[in-house]
Design a protein around this motif. Sequence first.
Motif, PDB file in Angstrom:
ATOM      1  N   THR A  81      24.646  58.995  54.282  1.00  0.00           N
ATOM      2  CA  THR A  81      24.106  58.917  55.637  1.00  0.00           C
ATOM      3  C   THR A  81      25.218  58.637  56.637  1.00  0.00           C
ATOM      4  O   THR A  81      26.314  58.199  56.263  1.00  0.00           O
ATOM      5  CB  THR A  81      23.049  57.803  55.752  1.00  0.00           C
ATOM      6  N   THR A  93      17.692  53.090  60.399  1.00  0.00           N
ATOM      7  CA  THR A  93      17.892  53.545  59.034  1.00  0.00           C
ATOM      8  C   THR A  93      17.215  54.894  58.848  1.00  0.00           C
ATOM      9  O   THR A  93      16.020  55.030  59.135  1.00  0.00           O
ATOM     10  CB  THR A  93      17.322  52.550  58.020  1.00  0.00           C
ATOM     11  N   ILE A 112      21.535  62.636  57.343  1.00  0.00           N
ATOM     12  CA  ILE A 112      21.370  62.358  55.925  1.00  0.00           C
ATOM     13  C   ILE A 112      21.571  63.635  55.134  1.00  0.00           C
ATOM     14  O   ILE A 112      21.205  64.721  55.586  1.00  0.00           O
ATOM     15  CB  ILE A 112      19.973  61.743  55.662  1.00  0.00           C
ATOM     16  N   SER A 130      16.105  57.943  56.227  1.00  0.00           N
ATOM     17  CA  SER A 130      15.790  58.160  54.824  1.00  0.00           C
ATOM     18  C   SER A 130      14.984  59.450  54.720  1.00  0.00           C
ATOM     19  O   SER A 130      14.557  60.017  55.722  1.00  0.00           O
ATOM     20  CB  SER A 130      15.009  56.977  54.250  1.00  0.00           C
ATOM     21  N   ARG A 131      14.806  59.904  53.475  1.00  0.00           N
ATOM     22  CA  ARG A 131      14.042  61.126  53.290  1.00  0.00           C
ATOM     23  C   ARG A 131      13.294  61.092  51.969  1.00  0.00           C
ATOM     24  O   ARG A 131      13.713  60.420  51.014  1.00  0.00           O
ATOM     25  CB  ARG A 131      14.940  62.360  53.348  1.00  0.00           C
ATOM     26  N   ASP A 132      12.213  61.838  51.936  1.00  0.00           N
ATOM     27  CA  ASP A 132      11.414  61.980  50.731  1.00  0.00           C
ATOM     28  C   ASP A 132      10.906  63.405  50.716  1.00  0.00           C
ATOM     29  O   ASP A 132      10.037  63.769  51.505  1.00  0.00           O
ATOM     30  CB  ASP A 132      10.257  60.982  50.733  1.00  0.00           C
ATOM     31  N   GLY A 154      19.777  62.314  50.062  1.00  0.00           N
ATOM     32  CA  GLY A 154      19.558  60.979  50.614  1.00  0.00           C
ATOM     33  C   GLY A 154      20.638  59.997  50.250  1.00  0.00           C
ATOM     34  O   GLY A 154      20.601  58.835  50.650  1.00  0.00           O
TER      35      GLY A 154
END
Length: 122
Positions: free
Chosen positions: A58, A69, A51, A71-73, A55
């Motif tokens: 990907t 899947t 990623i 994802s990032r935060d 974000g």
Amino acid sequence: QVQLVESGGGLVQAGGSLRLSCVASGRTFSRYAMGWFRQAPGKEREFVAGINWSGGSTDYADSVKGRFTISRDKNTVYLQMNSLKPEDTAVYYCAEDSHVMVVRTSSGVDYWGKGTLVTVSS
């Protein structure tokens, strides 16, 4: 000191789900590409998912497309794994790469986590 710490691994039956997390500390990882790799017993480490910093982009290994899947935060990267198969059994590693937009190989990885074990029973 830069650290990547994975969590969320465990034992699950085939068809089940797990969510892996990787918390990064020590520098501003939100500026860099992140990824997940895995290594099964007796096999080489392989790319799973990558990623970019925002974000918005990907990439996935063919073997996990449609099931996993990423994802990032901020400084945390996640890997949602659904429809797990016994062949997904491996130690999963988080990685950070400051050289590319999206991580796809291990060649430029700057930092690795210590890994979290995922075991999928049949």
